[in-house]
Write a protein that holds these residues in place. Structure first.
Motif, PDB file in Angstrom:
ATOM      1  N   ASN A 109       0.817  -1.205   0.000  1.00 39.72           N
ATOM      2  CA  ASN A 109       0.000   0.000   0.000  1.00 39.72           C
ATOM      3  C   ASN A 109       0.858   1.266   0.000  1.00 39.72           C
ATOM      4  N   GLU A 110       1.985   1.211   0.694  1.00 40.68           N
ATOM      5  CA  GLU A 110       2.856   2.383   0.768  1.00 40.68           C
ATOM      6  C   GLU A 110       3.445   2.734  -0.598  1.00 40.68           C
ATOM      7  N   GLU A 111       3.640   1.742  -1.459  1.00 41.34           N
ATOM      8  CA  GLU A 111       4.198   2.003  -2.791  1.00 41.34           C
ATOM      9  C   GLU A 111       3.136   2.145  -3.859  1.00 41.34           C
ATOM     10  N   TYR A 112       2.027   1.438  -3.693  1.00 36.04           N
ATOM     11  CA  TYR A 112       0.966   1.446  -4.712  1.00 36.04           C
ATOM     12  C   TYR A 112      -0.385   1.698  -4.056  1.00 36.04           C
ATOM     13  N   PRO A 113      -0.610   2.921  -3.595  1.00 33.58           N
ATOM     14  CA  PRO A 113      -1.843   3.205  -2.852  1.00 33.58           C
ATOM     15  C   PRO A 113      -3.101   3.277  -3.717  1.00 33.58           C
ATOM     16  N   ASN A 114      -2.973   3.154  -5.043  1.00 31.88           N
ATOM     17  CA  ASN A 114      -4.157   3.182  -5.901  1.00 31.88           C
ATOM     18  C   ASN A 114      -4.704   1.784  -6.166  1.00 31.88           C
ATOM     19  N   ILE A 115      -4.038   0.746  -5.630  1.00 38.73           N
ATOM     20  CA  ILE A 115      -4.458  -0.634  -5.902  1.00 38.73           C
ATOM     21  C   ILE A 115      -5.070  -1.226  -4.639  1.00 38.73           C
ATOM     22  N   THR A 116      -6.328  -1.590  -4.722  1.00 33.85           N
ATOM     23  CA  THR A 116      -7.031  -2.213  -3.593  1.00 33.85           C
ATOM     24  C   THR A 116      -6.827  -3.723  -3.656  1.00 33.85           C
ATOM     25  N   ILE A 117      -6.398  -4.303  -2.550  1.00 36.25           N
ATOM     26  CA  ILE A 117      -6.209  -5.746  -2.476  1.00 36.25           C
ATOM     27  C   ILE A 117      -7.277  -6.333  -1.562  1.00 36.25           C
ATOM     28  N   ASN A 118      -8.182  -7.131  -2.120  1.00 36.62           N
ATOM     29  CA  ASN A 118      -9.173  -7.854  -1.331  1.00 36.62           C
ATOM     30  C   ASN A 118      -8.617  -9.239  -1.039  1.00 36.62           C
ATOM     31  N   GLY A 119      -8.241  -9.508   0.211  1.00 44.09           N
ATOM     32  CA  GLY A 119      -7.592 -10.762   0.553  1.00 44.09           C
ATOM     33  C   GLY A 119      -8.481 -11.700   1.330  1.00 44.09           C
ATOM     34  N   THR A 120      -8.488 -12.993   0.960  1.00 51.08           N
ATOM     35  CA  THR A 120      -9.236 -14.019   1.679  1.00 51.08           C
ATOM     36  C   THR A 120      -8.358 -15.249   1.855  1.00 51.08           C
ATOM     37  N   PHE A 121      -8.651 -16.057   2.875  1.00 49.15           N
ATOM     38  CA  PHE A 121      -7.915 -17.304   3.050  1.00 49.15           C
ATOM     39  C   PHE A 121      -8.797 -18.364   3.669  1.00 49.15           C
ATOM     40  N   THR A 122      -8.364 -19.620   3.510  1.00 52.26           N
ATOM     41  CA  THR A 122      -9.051 -20.752   4.103  1.00 52.26           C
ATOM     42  C   THR A 122      -8.048 -21.891   4.259  1.00 52.26           C
ATOM     43  N   ASP A 123      -8.526 -23.058   4.692  1.00 47.79           N
ATOM     44  CA  ASP A 123      -7.612 -24.190   4.846  1.00 47.79           C
ATOM     45  C   ASP A 123      -7.351 -24.834   3.483  1.00 47.79           C
ATOM     46  N   PHE A 124      -6.366 -25.728   3.430  1.00 44.21           N
ATOM     47  CA  PHE A 124      -5.877 -26.267   2.163  1.00 44.21           C
ATOM     48  C   PHE A 124      -6.937 -27.030   1.369  1.00 44.21           C
ATOM     49  N   PRO A 125      -7.622 -28.028   1.932  1.00 40.83           N
ATOM     50  CA  PRO A 125      -8.608 -28.753   1.123  1.00 40.83           C
ATOM     51  C   PRO A 125      -9.726 -27.853   0.597  1.00 40.83           C
ATOM     52  N   ALA A 126     -10.282 -27.003   1.464  1.00 43.49           N
ATOM     53  CA  ALA A 126     -11.363 -26.119   1.041  1.00 43.49           C
ATOM     54  C   ALA A 126     -10.882 -25.129  -0.022  1.00 43.49           C
ATOM     55  N   TYR A 127      -9.611 -24.745   0.078  1.00 35.02           N
ATOM     56  CA  TYR A 127      -9.035 -23.787  -0.874  1.00 35.02           C
ATOM     57  C   TYR A 127      -9.137 -24.318  -2.302  1.00 35.02           C
ATOM     58  N   TRP A 128      -8.708 -25.569  -2.505  1.00 33.09           N
ATOM     59  CA  TRP A 128      -8.684 -26.098  -3.873  1.00 33.09           C
ATOM     60  C   TRP A 128     -10.062 -26.495  -4.355  1.00 33.09           C
ATOM     61  N   GLU A 129     -10.956 -26.855  -3.451  1.00 34.45           N
ATOM     62  CA  GLU A 129     -12.337 -27.090  -3.858  1.00 34.45           C
ATOM     63  C   GLU A 129     -12.952 -25.800  -4.417  1.00 34.45           C
ATOM     64  N   LYS A 130     -12.669 -24.685  -3.747  1.00 35.43           N
ATOM     65  CA  LYS A 130     -13.205 -23.399  -4.181  1.00 35.43           C
ATOM     66  C   LYS A 130     -12.603 -22.977  -5.523  1.00 35.43           C
ATOM     67  N   ARG A 131     -11.289 -23.241  -5.698  1.00 32.87           N
ATOM     68  CA  ARG A 131     -10.657 -22.874  -6.968  1.00 32.87           C
ATOM     69  C   ARG A 131     -11.264 -23.670  -8.136  1.00 32.87           C
ATOM     70  N   GLN A 132     -11.564 -24.944  -7.906  1.00 29.63           N
ATOM     71  CA  GLN A 132     -12.152 -25.749  -8.973  1.00 29.63           C
ATOM     72  C   GLN A 132     -13.532 -25.228  -9.350  1.00 29.63           C
ATOM     73  N   THR A 133     -14.296 -24.808  -8.337  1.00 29.20           N
ATOM     74  CA  THR A 133     -15.608 -24.227  -8.619  1.00 29.20           C
ATOM     75  C   THR A 133     -15.467 -22.931  -9.411  1.00 29.20           C
ATOM     76  N   GLU A 134     -14.506 -22.097  -9.002  1.00 25.65           N
ATOM     77  CA  GLU A 134     -14.283 -20.828  -9.703  1.00 25.65           C
ATOM     78  C   GLU A 134     -13.787 -21.059 -11.125  1.00 25.65           C
TER      79      GLU A 134
END
Length: 429
Positions: free
Chosen positions: A67-92
């Protein structure tokens, strides 16, 4: 993989562009890729990762530094556990909605790369400094010469031990590098001393990496260069049967592990040891609350074998569908290359893979332990295995699920072997 089960969201709004003098990559394709790119444009990127609360806190610090270097870029960050992560990626992936930038794994390189879902990073060398990586580590994110991802760091398979629990039980740490029988005897000593409250470890045959090390001691790999399995049904049967006695009173019962998921037995203080990748030390310290953790070399039947390797499986990738590839490239470069990333993450995403990230890391405490461990097993480090087969990520999860089902007594070893190879025949065609 012992990640938090909850989904956390962090959105940081950034407002006028900073300089990019730390990202002067090789000249070339980046000029065409950046055509029409306005560095002052207000941009929003979706970024996601798997992990636990410790990793999330570090990523949020990194986003603030970005943010200090690129204050015009909004980062929406999310996380989850490993198995649920890849299930969600396959759906996406099925719906065309993959995140702009996402924590990636080489286990899925063929699956997502060959499906044309990942951005070719090569043309964005104006924003990504590829020269900070040696060729061997660059290749971990390449498929047929195309750079689809970049490693955050590298690790080696290791045995973690909770020093507080061992001191409390009066048991000396496992010395590492012995044969498996000696490690099992050590686990039995811990379990006896724990008297039902603490166990020596968990059933290590649930993880496919344990089989991989045994195969590499024989000059083999999990999979072949032409994308097939590198082991037989009999070899898998022998592997799962090798801990039949260990599951009966030495390792923590699988039923108890199910109660604390997604925290691992080691993170939940049910076991005094656990095998995993060396970069897990930060997460293990956070989950267990241990004051210190010892790292030792995993068991081996052949101390002269080159059975370990620099595993650079934790990577960063950009979706081909992103509407802001240049901004995404800037953020990816910050995650894998910036000195701030080295300072914030240390070795928790692996020993820094890029020279610029390593320059920012202060290797002390747990980070120094990881560096020392990698030095200690240098003689066991061999060539990296072939690029994982298409669908390896799902096969790895299937292997783990079947291993847990064996531990619960829900399936026999013979049936588990049959189910795994049936699944492999479908996945690998």
């Amino acid at each position: 993989m012992a990640g938090a089960g909850v989904l956390a969201t962090a959105a940081l709004v950034l407002s006028a562009c900073g300089s990019d003098d730390s990202n002067d990559g090789d000249a070339g394709g980046g000029d065409s890729a950046a055509q029409g790119f306005d560095p002052n444009e207000e941009v929003t990127l979706n970024f996601t990762w798997w992990g636990n609360d410790d990793r999330a806190e570090r990523y949020n610090q990194l986003i603030e530094a970005f943010n200090e270097e690129y204050p015009n870029i909004t980062i929406n960050g999310t996380f989850t556990d490993f198995p649920a992560y890849w299930e969600k990626r396959q759906t996406e992936a099925a719906g065309g909605g993959l995140p702009d930038v996402w924590q990636f794994s080489d286990s899925y390189l063929r699956q997502y790369g060959e499906s044309d879902l990942l951005l070719d990073l090569g043309p964005y060398d104006e924003h990504i400094d590829f020269s900070a990586f040696d060729d061997g580590l660059l290749q971990t994110g390449q498929l047929e010469g195309t750079q689809y991802s970049l490693p955050t760091g590298y690790s080696a398979w290791a045995v973690f031990q909770n020093d507080d629990l061992l001191t409390e039980l009066g048991v000396e740490p496992y010395e590492g590098g012995t044969d498996h029988a000696t490690y099992v005897d050590w686990m039995a000593d811990v379990t006896d001393a724990g008297d039902g409250s603490v166990y020596g470890g968990s059933d290590y045959t649930q993880r496919i990496q344990g089989l991989e090390i045994i195969l590499r001691q024989q000059g083999k790999n999990l999979y072949t260069e032409d994308g097939q399995l590198g082991f037989t049904e009999d070899e898998l049967r022998d592997y799962w049967n090798s801990t039949a006695d260990v599951r009966d009173g030495v390792t923590v019962p699988q039923s108890q592990l199910e109660e604390i998921m997604p925290i691992s037995g080691f993170g939940g203080n049910l076991t005094a040891s656990e095998m995993s990748w060396s970069n897990f030390i930060g997460g293990y310290l956070a989950d267990s609350g241990a004051s210190s953790i010892t790292i030792a070399a995993p068991p081996t039947e052949n101390p002269d074998a080159k059975d370990l390797y620099r595993q650079a499986g934790l990577q960063m990738a950009i979706s081909k569908s992103t509407e802001h590839p240049e901004a995404a490239a800037l953020f990816l470069d910050f995650v894998v290359n910036s000195e701030q990333a080295g300072e914030i993450f240390g070795t928790t995403l692996g020993f820094p893979a890029s020279s610029t990230k390593l320059a920012g890391a202060t290797l002390e405490g747990p980070d120094a332990q990881v560096a020392d461990y990698l030095d200690s097993v240098a003689d066991r480090i061999g060539d990296a295995p072939p690029v994982p087969v298409d669908g390896y990520g799902s096969l790895e999860q299937t292997f783990w699920d079947l291993g847990k089902a064996i531990g619960l007594g829900a399936i026999s070893v013979d049936d588990a072997v049959r189910d795994f190879f049936d699944e492999a025949s479908v996945v690998l065609g």
